[in-house]
Design a protein around this motif. Structure first.
Motif, short mmCIF file in Angstrom:
data_model
loop_
_atom_site.label_atom_id
_atom_site.label_comp_id
_atom_site.label_asym_id
_atom_site.label_seq_id
_atom_site.Cartn_x
_atom_site.Cartn_y
_atom_site.Cartn_z
N ARG A 1 57.53 63.26 28.70
CA ARG A 1 57.83 63.24 30.47
C ARG A 1 59.35 62.70 30.24
O ARG A 1 59.94 63.33 31.12
CB ARG A 1 56.96 62.28 31.02
CG ARG A 1 57.21 62.38 32.50
CD ARG A 1 56.18 61.36 33.37
NE ARG A 1 54.93 61.78 33.13
CZ ARG A 1 53.95 60.97 32.42
NH1 ARG A 1 54.48 59.92 32.03
NH2 ARG A 1 52.72 61.37 32.10
N LEU B 1 54.25 69.29 28.34
CA LEU B 1 53.81 68.44 29.16
C LEU B 1 52.42 68.99 30.02
O LEU B 1 51.54 68.31 30.17
CB LEU B 1 54.61 67.64 30.09
CG LEU B 1 54.45 66.38 30.84
CD1 LEU B 1 54.03 65.35 29.79
CD2 LEU B 1 55.62 65.83 31.68
N SER C 1 58.92 70.08 29.31
CA SER C 1 57.99 70.16 30.33
C SER C 1 56.73 71.20 30.33
O SER C 1 55.56 70.90 30.55
CB SER C 1 58.89 70.79 31.64
OG SER C 1 59.78 69.92 31.85
N LYS D 1 52.47 61.00 26.19
CA LYS D 1 52.84 61.70 27.50
C LYS D 1 54.28 61.03 28.12
O LYS D 1 55.12 61.80 28.61
CB LYS D 1 51.85 61.81 28.44
CG LYS D 1 50.66 62.48 28.45
CD LYS D 1 49.55 62.36 29.35
CE LYS D 1 48.64 63.35 29.14
NZ LYS D 1 47.38 63.37 30.48
#
Length: 167
Positions: A97, A110, A107, A93
């Motif tokens: 990120r 994510l 994005s 992550k």
């Protein structure tokens, strides 16, 4: 007159941003200004390699919910300790990120990762040391260790907290 007059304005449209290759995300992350230790670098590269293998795609834009589910199943099959699994998920992550700051497709990935179940942290179950045992430790310790034991007791510190105290 023939044709569609709106087509004449196509040249004004911005070209869409190319998707970031999944293999480049780790390089983007490791190339940032904050450096990581050799051990953490190894852990990041290993976690990313597993994610990359499970996604089996070339670009981040091609990562799907099914890819994420395959990665989650692979994590479960590893039979790692909960903390190791949590750290692996957190590393992936973090990489995504960081890449999401410049790449919109990261994005989206994510957001897909939000469904990944993080293993629960074990509840701490501290057991106090009997007073007689603590006094025996203090009596057997030299001056430095007595200071460490007293700081740990009075400040409710674990050993790692005492170790990382500034000099």
């Amino acid at each position: 007159r023939t044709g569609i007059k709106e087509l004449a304005y196509l040249y004004r449209l911005e070209q869409p941003q190319a998707s970031v290759p999944i293999a480049e995300c780790i390089d983007i992350y490791l190339g940032r200004t904050r450096k990581v230790s050799h051990g953490e670098r190894h852990n990041l590269v290993s976690a990313w390699a597993m994610f990359e293998d499970c996604c089996a795609t070339r670009y981040m834009s091609d990562v799907t919910a099914d890819s994420i589910a395959a990665w989650e199943r692979a994590l479960a099959e590893k039979s790692w300790a909960d903390a190791t699994t949590r750290n692996t998920i957190a590393r992936v992550k973090s990489i995504i990120r960081h890449c999401a700051k410049k790449h919109a497709d990261c994005s989206r990935v994510l957001r897909l990762l939000e469904v990944v179940e993080m293993p629960s942290m074990p509840a701490h179950d501290p057991k106090p040391i009997p007073v007689n045992d603590y006094r025996a430790l203090l009596d057997a310790a030299d001056d430095q260790w007595q200071a460490i034991l007293l700081v740990a007791l009075n400040c409710c510190y674990y050993a790692v907290d005492c170790w990382t105290l500034p000099a």
